[in-house]
Write a protein that holds these residues in place. Structure first.
Motif, PDB file in Angstrom:
ATOM      1  N   GLU A  13       0.829  -1.209   0.000  1.00  0.00           N
ATOM      2  CA  GLU A  13       0.000   0.000   0.000  1.00  0.00           C
ATOM      3  C   GLU A  13       0.860   1.255   0.000  1.00  0.00           C
ATOM      4  OE1 GLU A  13      -2.665  -0.350   3.317  1.00  0.00           O
ATOM      5  OE2 GLU A  13      -3.876  -1.883   2.330  1.00  0.00           O
ATOM      6  N   LEU A  14       1.971   1.241   0.726  1.00  0.00           N
ATOM      7  CA  LEU A  14       2.902   2.374   0.714  1.00  0.00           C
ATOM      8  C   LEU A  14       3.431   2.588  -0.695  1.00  0.00           C
ATOM      9  CD1 LEU A  14       4.685   4.546   1.996  1.00  0.00           C
ATOM     10  CD2 LEU A  14       6.312   2.736   2.586  1.00  0.00           C
ATOM     11  N   ASN A  15       3.821   1.504  -1.378  1.00  0.00           N
ATOM     12  CA  ASN A  15       4.323   1.596  -2.744  1.00  0.00           C
ATOM     13  C   ASN A  15       3.259   2.184  -3.670  1.00  0.00           C
ATOM     14  OD1 ASN A  15       6.317   1.171  -4.779  1.00  0.00           O
ATOM     15  ND2 ASN A  15       5.139  -0.592  -5.471  1.00  0.00           N
ATOM     16  N   ALA A  16       2.017   1.746  -3.524  1.00  0.00           N
ATOM     17  CA  ALA A  16       0.929   2.254  -4.358  1.00  0.00           C
ATOM     18  C   ALA A  16       0.685   3.743  -4.112  1.00  0.00           C
ATOM     19  CB  ALA A  16      -0.355   1.467  -4.100  1.00  0.00           C
ATOM     20  N   GLU A  17       0.737   4.168  -2.847  1.00  0.00           N
ATOM     21  CA  GLU A  17       0.550   5.585  -2.512  1.00  0.00           C
ATOM     22  C   GLU A  17       1.691   6.437  -3.077  1.00  0.00           C
ATOM     23  OE1 GLU A  17      -1.893   7.298  -0.791  1.00  0.00           O
ATOM     24  OE2 GLU A  17      -3.108   5.482  -0.753  1.00  0.00           O
ATOM     25  N   LEU A  18       2.926   5.951  -2.934  1.00  0.00           N
ATOM     26  CA  LEU A  18       4.077   6.681  -3.475  1.00  0.00           C
ATOM     27  C   LEU A  18       3.998   6.781  -4.996  1.00  0.00           C
ATOM     28  CD1 LEU A  18       6.961   5.260  -1.278  1.00  0.00           C
ATOM     29  CD2 LEU A  18       6.091   7.601  -1.262  1.00  0.00           C
ATOM     30  N   LYS A  19       3.630   5.682  -5.633  1.00  0.00           N
ATOM     31  CA  LYS A  19       3.493   5.665  -7.094  1.00  0.00           C
ATOM     32  C   LYS A  19       2.456   6.685  -7.547  1.00  0.00           C
ATOM     33  CE  LYS A  19       2.247   2.526 -10.854  1.00  0.00           C
ATOM     34  NZ  LYS A  19       1.891   1.141 -11.193  1.00  0.00           N
ATOM     35  N   ALA A  20       1.303   6.704  -6.893  1.00  0.00           N
ATOM     36  CA  ALA A  20       0.242   7.650  -7.254  1.00  0.00           C
ATOM     37  C   ALA A  20       0.693   9.090  -7.040  1.00  0.00           C
ATOM     38  CB  ALA A  20      -1.016   7.352  -6.431  1.00  0.00           C
ATOM     39  N   LEU A  21       1.391   9.353  -5.942  1.00  0.00           N
ATOM     40  CA  LEU A  21       1.893  10.703  -5.662  1.00  0.00           C
ATOM     41  C   LEU A  21       2.893  11.144  -6.719  1.00  0.00           C
ATOM     42  CD1 LEU A  21       2.199  13.201  -3.853  1.00  0.00           C
ATOM     43  CD2 LEU A  21       3.934  11.912  -2.568  1.00  0.00           C
TER      44      LEU A  21
END
Length: 61
Positions: A13-21
């Motif tokens: 989930e952290l990776n997905a949030e960073l990717k989206a940001l």
């Protein structure tokens, strides 16, 4: 969006949030490459985040 609205509970989930940001920032003309110092006060650790562009993998044939 804040972490209180959508808590991150795993590295995925952290990776997905960073990717989206990063994608939102890039699409809005922000140069996302470089070092970012994240100072968080006395209650949380500080972090240094380094973003570098990497080569895409060759598509498989």
């Amino acid at each position: 969006m804040t972490s209180e609205e959508n808590p991150v509970a795993s590295k995925a989930e952290l990776n997905a949030e960073l990717k989206a940001l990063l994608i939102r920032s890039y699409e809005n003309g922000i140069d996302v490459e470089g070092a970012f110092e994240c100072r968080n006060g006395v209650d949380h650790p500080d972090w240094d985040v380094i973003v570098t562009e990497v080569q895409k993998n060759e598509p498989s044939e």
